[in-house]
Design an enzyme around this catalytic site. Structure first.
Site, PDB file in Angstrom:
ATOM      1  N   GLY A   1       0.832  -1.206   0.000  1.00  0.00           N
ATOM      2  CA  GLY A   1       0.000   0.000   0.000  1.00  0.00           C
ATOM      3  C   GLY A   1       0.866   1.255   0.000  1.00  0.00           C
TER       4      GLY A   1
ATOM      5  N   SER B   1       6.628  -4.659  -1.433  1.00  0.00           N
ATOM      6  CA  SER B   1       6.465  -3.248  -1.750  1.00  0.00           C
ATOM      7  C   SER B   1       6.557  -2.387  -0.485  1.00  0.00           C
ATOM      8  CB  SER B   1       5.140  -3.044  -2.497  1.00  0.00           C
ATOM      9  OG  SER B   1       5.089  -1.786  -3.104  1.00  0.00           O
ATOM     10  N   TRP B   2       5.505  -1.620  -0.155  1.00  0.00           N
ATOM     11  CA  TRP B   2       5.508  -0.854   1.099  1.00  0.00           C
ATOM     12  C   TRP B   2       5.623  -1.790   2.296  1.00  0.00           C
ATOM     13  CZ3 TRP B   2       6.120   2.917   4.354  1.00  0.00           C
ATOM     14  CH2 TRP B   2       5.423   2.918   5.577  1.00  0.00           C
TER      15      TRP B   2
ATOM     16  N   ASP C   1      10.177  -4.471 -12.895  1.00  0.00           N
ATOM     17  CA  ASP C   1       9.352  -3.827 -11.877  1.00  0.00           C
ATOM     18  C   ASP C   1       9.355  -2.322 -12.138  1.00  0.00           C
ATOM     19  OD1 ASP C   1       8.298  -2.682  -9.507  1.00  0.00           O
ATOM     20  OD2 ASP C   1       9.002  -4.375  -8.309  1.00  0.00           O
TER      21      ASP C   1
ATOM     22  N   HIS D   1       6.062  -5.768 -10.953  1.00  0.00           N
ATOM     23  CA  HIS D   1       5.907  -5.528  -9.511  1.00  0.00           C
ATOM     24  C   HIS D   1       4.902  -6.488  -8.890  1.00  0.00           C
ATOM     25  CE1 HIS D   1       6.308  -3.137  -5.863  1.00  0.00           C
ATOM     26  NE2 HIS D   1       5.003  -3.057  -5.771  1.00  0.00           N
TER      27      HIS D   1
END
Length: 319
Positions: free
Chosen positions: A42, A109-110, A263, A290
């Site tokens: 996110g 990711s986050w 990505d 990604h």
């Protein structure tokens, strides 16, 4: 060829963490197994049970949680007392409440960003890490995502829709915040869709991913965009290059990084620099972007989780 594990029933509950926030937690797998905490992306995506499929439920005690303000955590999409330091503190509350001395951590990711920040702050509670599509939250990473000189060079047609006013990236984020907080509902919905569409363009290998945007309702899109902007417009509430400047705290940990060569959200150069700074194992996945919703990424994650289990188990038994 590694297949994904099947995940069945979950134990689900909320843990109060302070400031009126309650974190939603789910547990899968073996209650006596090696604990692994899974961080979602996110910011604002919420826990996703599909992220359990990489971990053997016979060997792992798999723990998912939704960060403050998202998923089934409450209050929903509340930005008060919602910063990175609070999220890191929440993870420690969860660990203590569950009676876990130390755990393996995994994120994408986050989620990989937050996992690294937690490990830097509490390295003695971390057995190892499996991270994919790692976002390092540096100035250059935001510029890559939102400026005309980054990923926009790969998708100029979609970027023109995302940034029709041709604003500098910092002004662009402010403009989206204004639109998303507007009393004009149509303007709000239009901005939310544009924000999420750009993210989906970058997340896939091809722009056809924009077709999937139709599954996201207007309010969910608005909430997600607002929470991401809350973090990204504040540089995720951390100092510039914080993670790379604090690698010494986690160099001793076994760390496995997986990253798609294509990505477009988090370029491979970041994970490459991170792997050298940590002397960590890095698997570069060709023809992968990604998103982990493909068989190559999924199987690589499964193999990494199986491999790291042996190292982490030995450390766990010594505690």
């Amino acid at each position: 060829m590694a297949t994904l594990y099947e995940i069945t029933d979950a134990i689900s509950y909320h843990i109060p963490v302070g400031q009126g926030h309650q974190i939603h937690v789910e547990q899968y797998g073996n209650p006596e197994g090696l604990p692994v905490l899974v961080f979602h992306g996110g910011p604002g995506a919420g826990a996703n049970v599909l992220n359990c499929r990489y971990f053997n439920p016979d060997k792992y005690r798999i723990i998912l949680f939704s960060q403050r303000g998202c998923g089934l955590s409450t209050p929903h999409f509340d930005f008060q007392f919602n910063t990175t330091s609070y999220l890191v503190s929440d993870i420690e509350v969860i660990r203590e409440q569950l009676g876990i001395k130390a755990w393996l951590i995994s994120g994408n990711s986050w989620g990989a960003t937050l996992a690294l920040l937690y490990a830097i702050a509490h390295s003695d509670k971390v057995l190892g890490m499996v991270l994919r599509g790692t976002f390092l939250a540096r100035q250059q990473d935001y510029e890559w995502l939102y400026s005309a000189h980054g990923s926009a060079q790969l998708f100029p047609d979609y970027y023109a829709k995302f940034n029709p006013k041709q604003l500098p990236w910092t002004e662009l984020l402010s403009d989206y915040q204004q639109q998303l907080n507007s009393s004009d509902q149509l303007a709000q919905i239009k901005a939310a869709k544009a924000w999420c569409e750009w993210e989906m363009v970058l997340s896939g290998l091809y722009p056809k991913y924009t077709q999937q945007f139709q599954i996201c309702d207007n309010q969910s899109a608005t909430n997600l965009a607002l929470l991401e902007l809350h973090y990204f417009s504040n540089q995720c509430f951390i100092e510039e290059n914080y993670i790379m400047n604090h690698l010494g705290a986690i160099k001793h940990l076994p760390i496995h990084l997986l990253h798609g060569r294509h990505d477009f959200v988090t370029p491979l150069s970041g994970a490459y620099a991170l792997s050298h700074g940590l002397n960590a194992k890095l698997d570069i996945l060709n023809d992968v972007g990604h998103s982990s919703e493909n068989v190559v990424y999924a199987q690589a994650m499964r193999r990494a989780a199986d491999t790291l289990y042996c190292k982490a188990k030995l450390s766990y038994q010594k505690i």
